[in-house]
Scaffold this active site. Structure first.
Site, PDB file in Angstrom:
ATOM      1  CG  ASN A   9      60.305  21.758  31.146  1.00  0.00           C
ATOM      2  OD1 ASN A   9      59.113  21.600  30.881  1.00  0.00           O
ATOM      3  ND2 ASN A   9      61.267  21.484  30.274  1.00  0.00           N
ATOM      4  CE  LYS A  11      62.481  17.831  30.661  1.00  0.00           C
ATOM      5  NZ  LYS A  11      63.688  17.310  30.056  1.00  0.00           N
ATOM      6  CG  HIS A  95      63.344  22.399  26.432  1.00  0.00           C
ATOM      7  ND1 HIS A  95      63.762  21.135  26.091  1.00  0.00           N
ATOM      8  CD2 HIS A  95      63.550  22.531  27.767  1.00  0.00           C
ATOM      9  CE1 HIS A  95      64.196  20.528  27.185  1.00  0.00           C
ATOM     10  NE2 HIS A  95      64.082  21.345  28.212  1.00  0.00           N
ATOM     11  CD  GLU A  97      63.248  17.498  26.525  1.00  0.00           C
ATOM     12  OE1 GLU A  97      62.116  17.892  26.863  1.00  0.00           O
ATOM     13  OE2 GLU A  97      64.094  17.103  27.346  1.00  0.00           O
ATOM     14  CD  GLU A 167      67.310  23.716  29.829  1.00  0.00           C
ATOM     15  OE1 GLU A 167      67.084  23.367  30.981  1.00  0.00           O
ATOM     16  OE2 GLU A 167      66.575  23.435  28.887  1.00  0.00           O
ATOM     17  N   GLY A 173      68.399  15.579  31.262  1.00  0.00           N
ATOM     18  CA  GLY A 173      67.808  14.272  31.543  1.00  0.00           C
ATOM     19  C   GLY A 173      68.808  13.127  31.561  1.00  0.00           C
ATOM     20  CB  SER A 213      71.407  16.440  35.133  1.00  0.00           C
ATOM     21  OG  SER A 213      70.989  15.599  34.067  1.00  0.00           O
TER      22      SER A 213
END
Ligand code: PEP
Length: 253
Positions: A9, A11, A95, A97, A167, A173, A213
């Protein structure tokens, strides 16, 4: 058990020249590999160039998001038909985010999963608890809610076009990955929820990815776990050496 799936991904990163070099390097690395599925998820503006680079290769293309409506007055949105037209076989949906920065709800995410299946796009439905939810013992409640609402109304045969990515939000991250046993516990719970609460026994094997991560250092232990069918990789997918090391580890376990 399905073939391991490793999804990069990207991003909101990379310009065209950088993306072409990275995608070309990954394509060349994966060329001689079998028994593993590698997929790249660039931003919308890179899809066309990355598609050209990946053309004829065994690396798939995904989008990071799309909107469920077919077409019309939805300024700034991109439809499933458009992402399919741009060469995407996969779509990352929900996701964290998108959920936390852009307010995507389970109901919206469910419409996107249904739309992907309808358009014959493989949906990667992302679920995960926040740090606070984990600390207050709500992980399983949250995961059950996100899985059940995300799959609402979908038929058992649709599961062939759906993977789940666990996730944990606190791991994305941050450099703090879930341990293999934390991932195992939640992946097992997701499989159980999907059988016990939704479809019953006899469903085809479900691919459940871990994301958060993932690095060349921690991936072997995570991927060696029998509940972990692959990885959704963010930061480490932007570097050819680290992403290829993760692919290699997935191939070897
Ligand atoms: C992700 O983007 O889905 C992700 C897991 O990011 P990172 O690997 O950087 O934590």
């Amino acid at each position: 058990m399905n073939m391991p799936l490793i999804v990069g991904n990207w991003k909101m990163n990379l310009l065209t020249d950088e993306a072409v070099v990275l995608a070309g390097g990954i394509r060349d690395f994966v060329k001689s590999l079998s028994g593993i599925r590698v997929v790249l998820a660039p931003s919308f503006t890179l899809l066309s160039e990355v598609r050209n680079v990946l053309s004829g290769s065994n690396v798939g293309l995904a989008c990071q998001n799309f909107y469920f409506e077919e077409k019309g007055a939805y300024t700034g949105e991109v439809s499933a038909g458009m992402i399919k037209d741009a060469g995407c076989e996969f779509a990352i949906i929900g996701h964290s985010e998108r959920r936390h920065l852009f307010g995507e709800t389970d109901a919206l995410i469910n419409k996107k999963v249904s739309c992907a299946v309808e358009k014959d796009i493989d949906a990667i439905l992302c679920v995960g608890e926040t740090e606070d939810q984990r600390k207050t013992g709500k992980t399983f409640e949250i995961i059950e809610q996100q899985v059940c609402k995300g799959l609402d109304g979908l038929k058992r045969q649709d599961l062939q076009k759906i993977s789940i990515a666990y996730e944990p939000v606190w791991a994305i991250g941050t450099g703090e990955n879930a341990t293999a046993s934390q991932a195992e516990e939640v992946h097992h719970f997701i499989r159980k929820t999907i059988t016990d609460k939704i479809y019953g026994n006899g469903i085809s094997p479900l691919t459940i990815l871990y994301g958060g991560s993932v690095t060349p250092e921690n991936c072997s232990e995570l991927l060696a776990n029998k509940e972990v069918d692959g990885a959704l990789v963010g930061g480490a997918s932007l570097n050819i050496d680290s992403f290829c090391a993760i692919i290699n580890a997935a191939k070897s376990v």
